[in-house]
Design an enzyme around this catalytic site. Structure first.
Site, short mmCIF file in Angstrom:
data_model
loop_
_atom_site.label_atom_id
_atom_site.label_comp_id
_atom_site.label_asym_id
_atom_site.label_seq_id
_atom_site.Cartn_x
_atom_site.Cartn_y
_atom_site.Cartn_z
N HIS A 93 -17.92 -21.01 5.07
CA HIS A 93 -16.67 -21.43 4.53
C HIS A 93 -16.22 -22.80 4.77
O HIS A 93 -15.92 -23.14 6.13
CB HIS A 93 -15.59 -20.51 4.30
CG HIS A 93 -14.78 -20.32 5.73
ND1 HIS A 93 -13.50 -20.91 5.93
CD2 HIS A 93 -15.12 -19.27 6.68
CE1 HIS A 93 -13.21 -20.42 7.09
NE2 HIS A 93 -14.04 -19.58 7.50
N ASP A 105 -13.80 -23.00 12.69
CA ASP A 105 -13.56 -22.14 11.68
C ASP A 105 -13.15 -22.68 10.36
O ASP A 105 -12.27 -23.19 10.08
CB ASP A 105 -12.21 -21.06 11.96
CG ASP A 105 -12.23 -20.24 11.07
OD1 ASP A 105 -13.26 -19.57 10.32
OD2 ASP A 105 -11.15 -19.62 10.91
N GLU A 139 -12.39 -18.68 2.06
CA GLU A 139 -12.29 -17.53 2.84
C GLU A 139 -10.82 -17.26 3.46
O GLU A 139 -10.58 -16.11 3.83
CB GLU A 139 -13.46 -17.84 3.80
CG GLU A 139 -13.78 -16.63 4.92
CD GLU A 139 -12.67 -16.45 5.93
OE1 GLU A 139 -12.80 -15.40 6.87
OE2 GLU A 139 -12.07 -17.15 6.55
N GLU A 140 -10.21 -18.52 3.79
CA GLU A 140 -8.91 -18.30 4.51
C GLU A 140 -7.91 -17.45 3.60
O GLU A 140 -6.86 -17.19 4.13
CB GLU A 140 -8.38 -19.54 4.92
CG GLU A 140 -9.43 -20.32 6.08
CD GLU A 140 -9.52 -19.33 7.43
OE1 GLU A 140 -8.81 -18.54 7.70
OE2 GLU A 140 -10.36 -19.74 8.51
N GLU A 166 -19.10 -17.27 11.37
CA GLU A 166 -17.57 -17.05 11.51
C GLU A 166 -17.18 -17.78 12.91
O GLU A 166 -17.97 -18.39 13.71
CB GLU A 166 -16.98 -15.71 11.39
CG GLU A 166 -16.59 -15.50 9.84
CD GLU A 166 -15.12 -16.51 9.67
OE1 GLU A 166 -14.72 -16.99 10.44
OE2 GLU A 166 -14.77 -16.61 8.48
N HIS A 242 -7.45 -21.67 14.73
CA HIS A 242 -6.67 -21.78 13.63
C HIS A 242 -5.17 -22.69 14.26
O HIS A 242 -4.07 -22.27 14.10
CB HIS A 242 -6.01 -20.63 13.53
CG HIS A 242 -6.77 -19.88 12.47
ND1 HIS A 242 -6.75 -18.66 11.70
CD2 HIS A 242 -8.15 -20.02 12.13
CE1 HIS A 242 -7.47 -18.20 10.90
NE2 HIS A 242 -8.45 -19.02 10.82
#
Length: 794
Positions: A93, A105, A139-140, A166, A242
């Site tokens: 993603h 990510d 995706e998030e 991922e 993140h």
């Protein structure tokens, strides 16, 4: 690396933002078109841009419903020139969470996929099956884009297996932490093809237990597409996952190369495998799999593992029964001694666990939780030494008072047998429960038993000689080495998670519990040495001294939990939402309104470390709960309320915000249905991210709605949560809810609230929010945005 640098240079790629929907899409398409132009005649490349709209319910985070409109997928199919009936999917993603560059990510995975597409397309060797590359753009937003692809795209029907790429950390080795369901041939494909294997069925069973508050597209393909697959994720350095520190320069080229080597090899293997076309024939059965120090993977069918486990346990029980019956005249006496040692070992474990958890509770109560977050050695010095000292103390006291004047050699023997008995029972129980992780118990039964048989003659004739100790250590080498390797993996994954697991779970108790468990495991076959050596006082005093000194230092606050070190940051995560709220009554009148900056600390420490830097954030502004409103009248972006106590978030008064693109909420109709229920229809338009909260009043029930599969799914606490997002452009969101209710309900039948979240653009941060964010210390990752909240009663 070029692909990675260019994707992250775009900046945060939040769903609905121009960065995600235009810039990232255009860049990926430009690279894909370039690859297509240079491909060989052996392949055919097809490209499709999908913008699906859909809805589904999921039991993640306590359960909620998701709705998405016009989100973006870029789908590329590489197939033989004459086409292919079956395909393998590779998924990444390109979107990121707000305010982060999202290098690990998941930009790095998309970069790897671009390079794999480039490599395969230039190969003169034709593939037997198609390879579909899905660059998904949402995706998030809790797995929306993968759902749109697997349930709506025409190519999805041809997919027989998938690889999902991922991240739960930044760089390092990518761990295979989920496979299947069933389909053991997929694990075998990884075992055969992967050049740098790193895989663990233990990680799979931990992740699927729900202990880690995370999920991946693997779930969507498994549950909605009925497709088996392999889930891989980078797990190292989860401290900056993140956050703003998730930048491309922190991902080593070696990590990118390693991931590319593995995924390319596995995809090529699957795309040329006869089993892919007939995957349904190889579906049944689970697999036990684990890598040996990253050198190779051992994998075998779970049913074979079950047989091996039961045989190993049976041999161990046979050995123990023979020991008890030698001689037969002393069988009852021997059994009593074995059971006493068995009970004492379990008692020592229970006492150790209670003692260390009491220390963890004390540390948490005095406000020193997470002292080890930046300095992991502190946790070992504090909880590891306490655990080892307590174990030694219990057995030392037992030796002195309970086993006074008994033969030391006999005691060493009986306590070895007690540990063997514990592991044998654990092996039988875990196998009976169908846990593939039972292979660990097999290691801790088989190798010690072989070692015991190997050293028996030396030990019975001469006692604990140096030769005996060397042979004993060599025999235990394999299980101890593997356990240390496994413990590194577990702590590498779990320690950073403690910094983002909410304010409900005391992280010191969790980490202390893990350390005690590993201490018990690693000491289980060395407890017998406490009875073989003359004295353990020196060891006990040393461990106690280290524990006491560490505890004093922790209490003094010398170990600060967080770090702003440029090379290795370990920030505290804080989320700030500048919120304007309006509460309407049954007649549509505003009965209450307020505005403030709602502040959540994402770990157990709350804001205690922030107050000295921002004094107005203190205990006088704790967030009140609006009892009459769903989710306490707070604008949760996701239903994670159960992870946070209201005493650990704050509401700092601030001026009202006036978004340039305010949410528009309309009631389209109210209908009394033939089956005596009330249907309320609504239309909402607003920013790319909105949250809908529904609470039926007492006596009413939410029976149906136009979302998901039509059956409402309640979140923890009984309210209903809907997560909404849209791409760059979308029509107004229309939906209806149906309620059963008594004929007369003076205070209405349902409360419904809508929160609008502004994650990008000119409405994202107010001047007041920007000013507050600038005052936060450097060792924080402070993510802020603006939102509005409106509550209505019908």
């Amino acid at each position: 690396r070029g692909y990675l640098d260019n994707i992250t240079a775009i900046g945060p790629r939040t769903v609905g933002s121009p960065e995600n929907e235009v810039l990232a899409v255009n860049y990926l398409l430009e690279q894909i078109r370039g690859i297509e132009r240079e491909s060989t005649n052996a392949h055919k490349i097809s490209v499709d841009i999908q913008r699906p709209t859909g809805s589904f319910s999921i039991d993640f985070l306590g359960g909620f419903t998701s709705y998405y409109a016009n989100i973006t997928n870029i789908v590329v199919k590489l197939e033989p020139r004459n086409g292919a009936e079956h395909a393998v999917l590779s998924n990444c993603h390109f979107d990121s969470v707000p305010n982060t560059p999202g290098a690990s990510d998941d930009a790095v995975s998309c970069a790897v996929m671009l390079e794999i597409l480039n490599t395969l397309s230039k190969s003169s060797e034709s593939l037997q099956h198609a390879v579909i590359f899905l660059f998904n753009g949402a995706e998030e937003n809790i797995l929306q884009a993968s759902h749109g692809f697997i349930t709506q795209h025409e190519w999805a029907k041809s997919i027989r297996a998938f690889i999902n790429l991922e991240a739960a950390g930044v760089g390092g080795k990518e761990l295979v932490f989920q496979t299947g369901p069933e389909n053991p041939w997929l694990v075998q494909a990884y075992v055969v093809a992967a050049k740098h294997p790193f895989a663990s069925v233990v990680a799979q069973e931990i992740f699927q237990s729900g202990i880690i508050p995370a999920d991946t597209d693997f779930r969507i393909y498994r549950d909605f597409g009925n497709v088996p697959g392999i889930d891989l994720a980078f797990i190292e350095n989860g401290y900056i996952y993140h956050t703003e520190y998730d930048t491309s320069d922190r991902i080593l080229t070696d990590s990118i190369q390693r991931a590319g080597d593995n995924i390319l090899a596995v995809l090529k293997y699957l795309a040329t495998s006869e089993k892919l076309a007939k995957s349904f024939e190889y579906r049944h059965g689970n697999v036990v799999f684990f890598d040996i120090l990253g050198l190779f993977v051992l994998a075998y069918p779970a049913r074979v593992g079950t047989i091996m486990n039961y045989i190993t346990a049976a041999i161990a029980f046979f050995y123990l029964s023979k020991k008890v019956l030698q001689p037969k005249s002393r069988a009852v006496h021997n059994l009593k001694k074995l059971l006493a040692a068995f009970g004492l070992t379990l008692t020592s474990w229970a006492c150790t666990l209670m003692a260390v958890l009491m220390v963890a509770v004390f540390v948490s109560v005095i406000g020193r939780a997470l002292s080890w977050y930046t300095h992991f050695y502190v946790s070992v010095s504090l909880y590891g030494t306490a655990a080892a000292a307590k174990l030694i103390l219990v057995h030392m006291l037992a030796k002195k008072f309970f086993y006074k004047n008994m033969n030391e050699q006999y005691l060493g023997d009986v306590f070895f047998d007690a540990s063997l008995m514990i592991w044998s029972i654990a092996l039988a129980v875990m196998t009976q429960r169908g846990l593939c992780s039972a292979f660990i118990c097999t290691l801790w039964v088989a190798f010690p038993l072989l070692t015991k048989l190997m050293v028996h003659k030396e030990f019975s004739q001469k006692g604990a000689t140096m030769k005996f100790i060397v042979m004993y250590m060599l025999g235990m080498f394999v299980p101890y080495l593997y356990m240390l390797y496994l413990s590194w993996t577990v702590f590498e994954m779990f320690t950073p998670v403690m910094g983002r697991s909410g304010s409900e779970i005391p992280p010191d108790m969790v980490l202390a519990g893990f350390i005690v468990i590993f201490t018990m495991i690693l000491s289980s076959y060395f407890v017998n040495f406490i009875y073989l050596v003359r004295s353990t006082k020196t060891t006990l005093v040393t461990l106690t001294t280290v524990f006491v000194v560490t505890l004093i230092l922790v209490c003094s606050g010398i170990f600060f939990p967080y770090s702003s070190d440029a090379a290795n940051p370990k920030p505290k995560r804080i989320f700030l939402q500048h919120t304007s709220r309006r509460f309407h009554d049954l007649d549509g009148n505003v009965v209450k309104s307020d505005s403030g900056i709602w502040i959540n600390g994402f770990d157990y420490n709350g804001i205690s470390h922030i107050t000295p830097h921002v004094p107005e954030i203190n205990d006088t502004i704790r967030t009140p709960c609006e009892e009459q409103a769903p989710f306490c009248g707070l604008p949760w972006i996701l239903p994670v309320h159960f992870m946070f106590r209201l005493v650990k978030n704050w509401y700092l008064p601030a001026p009202e915000i006036l978004p340039r693109s305010p949410v528009q909420f309309k009631v389209l109709s109210k209908e009394l249905m033939p089956w005596k229920s009330v249907r309320l229809s609504f239309e909402v338009s607003g920013p790319s991210h909105m949250s809908l909260y529904v609470r039926p009043h007492a006596g009413s029930a939410l029976s149906r709605w136009s979302l998901g599969d039509g059956a409402p799914v309640a979140s923890l606490g009984g309210d209903y949560f809907v997560f909404y997002s849209h791409g760059l452009h979308a029509a107004p969101w229309r939906f209806w809810v149906e309620l059963t209710a008594p004929e007369k309900q003076s205070d209405g039948i349902v409360s419904l609230a809508i929160a609008a979240h502004y994650f990008f653009g000119e409405d994202q941060k107010s001047p007041q929010l920007c000013a507050l964010l600038e005052r936060f210390p450097k060792w924080t990752f402070s993510s802020g945005w603006s939102c509005t909240y409106d509550l209505f009663v019908f």
